[in-house]
Design a protein around this motif. Structure first.
Motif, PDB file in Angstrom:
ATOM      1  N   SER A   7      29.647  24.894  41.463  1.00 14.86           N
ATOM      2  CA  SER A   7      30.242  23.466  41.126  1.00 14.86           C
ATOM      3  C   SER A   7      29.420  22.386  41.731  1.00 14.86           C
ATOM      4  N   LEU A   9      30.067  19.567  41.736  1.00 19.46           N
ATOM      5  CA  LEU A   9      30.855  18.679  42.543  1.00 19.46           C
ATOM      6  C   LEU A   9      30.538  18.579  44.120  1.00 19.46           C
ATOM      7  N   ASP A  34      33.057  19.785  37.075  1.00 22.84           N
ATOM      8  CA  ASP A  34      34.492  19.600  37.201  1.00 22.84           C
ATOM      9  C   ASP A  34      34.792  17.983  36.455  1.00 22.84           C
ATOM     10  N   HIS A  65      34.983  22.278  33.284  1.00 26.26           N
ATOM     11  CA  HIS A  65      36.525  22.465  33.707  1.00 26.26           C
ATOM     12  C   HIS A  65      37.121  20.975  33.584  1.00 26.26           C
ATOM     13  N   MET A  67      40.040  18.686  34.001  1.00 22.79           N
ATOM     14  CA  MET A  67      41.079  18.626  34.878  1.00 22.79           C
ATOM     15  C   MET A  67      41.854  16.991  34.151  1.00 22.79           C
ATOM     16  N   VAL A 138      42.967  26.762  44.526  1.00 23.84           N
ATOM     17  CA  VAL A 138      43.373  25.534  45.339  1.00 23.84           C
ATOM     18  C   VAL A 138      44.078  24.856  44.400  1.00 23.84           C
ATOM     19  N   PRO A 140      43.880  21.586  42.325  1.00 27.63           N
ATOM     20  CA  PRO A 140      42.883  21.001  41.818  1.00 27.63           C
ATOM     21  C   PRO A 140      42.773  19.605  41.958  1.00 27.63           C
ATOM     22  N   GLY A 141      41.354  19.145  42.372  1.00 25.90           N
ATOM     23  CA  GLY A 141      41.433  17.694  42.633  1.00 25.90           C
ATOM     24  C   GLY A 141      40.124  17.389  43.510  1.00 25.90           C
ATOM     25  N   GLY A 143      36.925  19.253  46.073  1.00 23.46           N
ATOM     26  CA  GLY A 143      36.125  20.399  46.752  1.00 23.46           C
ATOM     27  C   GLY A 143      36.541  20.848  48.111  1.00 23.46           C
ATOM     28  N   GLY A 175      37.882  27.815  43.711  1.00 22.36           N
ATOM     29  CA  GLY A 175      38.455  26.904  44.874  1.00 22.36           C
ATOM     30  C   GLY A 175      38.559  27.607  46.091  1.00 22.36           C
ATOM     31  N   VAL A 194      33.346  30.723  40.741  1.00 14.49           N
ATOM     32  CA  VAL A 194      32.997  29.208  40.867  1.00 14.49           C
ATOM     33  C   VAL A 194      32.779  29.125  42.507  1.00 14.49           C
ATOM     34  N   ALA A 195      31.857  28.378  42.768  1.00 10.82           N
ATOM     35  CA  ALA A 195      31.647  28.005  44.397  1.00 10.82           C
ATOM     36  C   ALA A 195      31.057  26.597  44.690  1.00 10.82           C
TER      37      ALA A 195
HETATM   38  C1  DX5 Z   1      38.537  21.689  42.293  1.00 10.52           C
HETATM   39  C2  DX5 Z   1      37.586  22.254  41.418  1.00 10.52           C
HETATM   40  C3  DX5 Z   1      36.464  23.182  42.096  1.00 10.52           C
HETATM   41  C4  DX5 Z   1      36.015  22.677  43.045  1.00 10.52           C
HETATM   42  C5  DX5 Z   1      35.265  24.024  43.954  1.00 10.52           C
HETATM   43  O1  DX5 Z   1      39.572  20.894  41.748  1.00 10.52           O
HETATM   44  O2  DX5 Z   1      38.182  22.486  40.217  1.00 10.52           O
HETATM   45  O3  DX5 Z   1      35.582  23.611  41.103  1.00 10.52           O
HETATM   46  O4  DX5 Z   1      34.791  21.816  43.173  1.00 10.52           O
HETATM   47  O5  DX5 Z   1      34.959  23.607  45.308  1.00 10.52           O
HETATM   48  P1  DX5 Z   1      35.118  24.632  46.613  1.00 10.52           P
HETATM   49  O6  DX5 Z   1      34.184  25.719  46.068  1.00 10.52           O
HETATM   50  O7  DX5 Z   1      34.306  23.709  47.420  1.00 10.52           O
HETATM   51  O8  DX5 Z   1      36.391  25.012  46.771  1.00 10.52           O
END
Ligand code: DX5
Ligand code: ZN
Length: 217
Positions: A7, A9, A34, A65, A67, A138, A140-141, A143, A175, A194-195
């Motif tokens: 990702s 992000l 993201d 992705h 959101m 996790v 979402p919102g 990283g 997540g 995803v990482a």
């Molecule tokens: C969270 C995003 C994820 C995030 C993952 O809302 O959808 O893609 O960037 O980041 P890590 O791997 O750091 O949890």
């Protein structure tokens, strides 16, 4: 073999081009982008111009992705910008089936994401039409959050459901994925990983990607 989707992000946006090339050379399969709107999730990130910029410099699959609320208003702009996979949230649209068909009619792969608390049964009727389901591990919102444990069981149940209804379904997990839990999620049935932080914030991202593969092959 699993697909690895770093990702961006977690990348350094001031050097986005280099950060994308770096993961491509390191053997990543997808670039996970993201998109956050400050409404569906508290944070705001990037839009179609950034997807277009990434499209220009890589042949990797662009895994977008969304959101965002009312995704139907923006799906076409993201596909025009070069998205290969468009993932919308089940919770963000009233007309899920219509939006899935819309994504496919524009030539992209259709994926739906579920927040941690959303039941996989909400996808029962559309599962045969989907290319991929994204299990958020996790909320979402942001990283850099911690993996929510019960998501492993959720992945396992979804894989069982897919075996019966859509055996080719890709299951993506997003997540808090690290070298410590990647084996667990892959064993449960995820095949697209995803990482963000665990790749971009590691000392040697290429080595981390290699290790992720070794641990799950
Ligand atoms: C969270 C995003 C994820 C995030 C993952 O809302 O959808 O893609 O960037 O980041 P890590 O791997 O750091 O949890
Ligand atoms: Zn994501």
């Amino acid at each position: 073999m699993i697909k690895i989707a770093p990702s961006i992000l977690a990348s350094d946006f001031s050097r986005l081009g280099e950060e994308v090339r770096m993961i491509e050379e390191a053997g990543a399969d997808y670039v996970h982008i993201d998109v956050m709107d400050g409404r569906f999730v508290p944070n705001i990130t990037v839009g179609p111009p950034v997807v277009l910029a990434v499209r220009k410099i890589t042949n990797m699959v662009l895994d977008v992705h969304l959101m965002i609320v009312e995704p139907d208003k923006h799906i076409k702009s993201f596909i025009d910008a070069g998205a290969d996979i468009v993932c919308i949230h089940q919770e963000a649209t009233v007309h899920l089936e219509r939006n899935i068909q819309y994504i496919k009619s524009l030539g992209a792969k259709a994926a739906v994401s579920l927040n941690p608390a959303t039941d996989i049964d909400t996808l029962k009727y559309v599962l045969p039409d989907l290319d991929m389901v994204l299990i958020m591990s996790v909320n979402p919102g942001f990283g850099g959050q911690k993996y929510i444990k019960f998501c492993t069981e959720k992945i396992r149940s979804l894989r069982k459901m897919a075996d019966a209804m859509n055996p080719g379904l890709d299951i993506e997990v997003d997540g808090g994925i690290t070298l410590d839990n990647i084996s667990e999620v892959v064993a449960a049935g995820a095949n697209v990983i995803v990482a963000g932080s665990s790749i971009y914030k590691s000392k040697n991202p290429a080595k981390t990607i290699k290790k992720m593969r070794e641990m799950t092959d």
